[in-house]
Design a protein around this motif. Sequence first.
Motif, PDB file in Angstrom:
ATOM      1  N   TYR A  56      16.491 -12.725  44.460  1.00 19.52           N
ATOM      2  CA  TYR A  56      17.000 -14.086  44.415  1.00 19.52           C
ATOM      3  C   TYR A  56      17.276 -14.544  42.987  1.00 19.52           C
ATOM      4  O   TYR A  56      18.194 -15.333  42.727  1.00 19.52           O
ATOM      5  N   VAL A  57      16.508 -13.991  42.047  1.00 22.71           N
ATOM      6  CA  VAL A  57      16.621 -14.424  40.659  1.00 22.71           C
ATOM      7  C   VAL A  57      17.988 -14.105  40.069  1.00 22.71           C
ATOM      8  O   VAL A  57      18.464 -14.788  39.158  1.00 22.71           O
ATOM      9  N   ALA A  60      20.773 -16.722  39.408  1.00 24.07           N
ATOM     10  CA  ALA A  60      20.763 -17.628  38.250  1.00 24.07           C
ATOM     11  C   ALA A  60      21.806 -17.224  37.221  1.00 24.07           C
ATOM     12  O   ALA A  60      22.317 -18.090  36.487  1.00 24.07           O
ATOM     13  N   THR A 241      16.233 -20.440  39.563  1.00 27.64           N
ATOM     14  CA  THR A 241      17.555 -20.192  40.134  1.00 27.64           C
ATOM     15  C   THR A 241      18.180 -21.489  40.628  1.00 27.64           C
ATOM     16  O   THR A 241      19.369 -21.750  40.391  1.00 27.64           O
TER      17      THR A 241
END
Length: 431
Positions: A56-57, A60, A241
């Motif tokens: 998920y990071v 960002a 994020t």
Amino acid sequence: MSLAFQCAIGLILALSLCGLPIGHAMIAGSIVYLMVSGQDMGIAAEQLLNGMYTNYVILAVPLFILAAELMNIGSMTERLLNFCNALVGRFRGGLAQVNVVQSVIFAGMSGSAIADAAGTGRMMQAMMTRDGRYPASFAAALTAASSVIGPIIPPSIPMVLYALVSDASIGYLFLGGVVPGLLLGISLMVIVAVIARRRDFPVEAPVPMRALPGITMRALPVILMPVVLLGGIYGGATTPTEAAAVAAAYALMVSVLLYRSVTFADFYRSLAFGARTTASIGMLIAGALVFNYVVTIENIPNTLRIFLTSWDLSPLAFLLIVNLLLLLLGCLLEGTAILLIIVPVLIPTAKALGVDMVHFGVVVVINIMLGLITPPYGLLLFIMKQVADVPLRDLVRETMPFLFAMLGALAIITFFPSLVLWLPRLLGYQG
């Protein structure tokens, strides 16, 4: 080192030397490794897809890129420069000091050295060289050096990538970069003051004190962006994020609704630029994820850990070796490639020696950023050479005092981990 691994390394080097992007070369080399070692070549696709879609990071990265680009196309950077000029423009070499201060403030918004150089850096180059106030090569060198601060003060795209390979907390990494980033800025301002006095650089007309509140109010939405960004993260309202998405939305709203300085065509170009840049970084991340699987299968990190720990190194001695290694690699390789390929191999040794992962991450990122202004590769040097249209030889000569000052700051940060860890510990970090 197995024959399959040697074949993979040889192919990656050969393809890279032929001009193929390093991300593509790593994917090709990893596939050859799987083929020669008799493993299922579908593992390459599995590692790539799992790594890209379960982290998920990574989201960002494109969001911070878009936020920086939206700030560049609006009038946000112009208002920021006016504010910085009101603060420090009155001193000798004032515009040069403005260059450093605006980089420190802009660092709290973009997370990218390239965005800093390409955005406010272009404007500073034009301002400093107007009417022959400063030599073009000096202005370009200072712009390149001050842009290095961008990814050290939060937010930071390289720190996001480091968190990806180290499992360190992005929030604490961001906090750990604040004091080192300010220290780098101070070191540049000291060198600028010395050079300005020695070379008799001009003193700008001071901004009247009565004009300062108005200039500050016009720049206030820009100045508040780091507060909104970091306040969301450390206040628990957003993840890093999600904060990147907030930063992009905030930059768009301020530029469109408040300053009314962005057209639809400008917005489209920002999206296109962000997409191209994200695709380039994404391919590199994808290649690194696949190749890191190969490195892990070959047990390279553990082998290196056993080898280095057998030397009975202290944490400080290890960090000095890492500094030297990364600075040398930074002369030749692109920073993201170092971060995604070399650093994961060093992390197990750092952990075994008890090196704090937040301190290690900040030291690594600073080394990689200094590589952007280190010849012969120095990507920022080539960018500013094109912007300023000056000989590379003159640009490198003017950059050296700033590079040495920043190396001195890196040495202080390496020797005194508390400078990095003080702020994270203040907000709950247990490392």
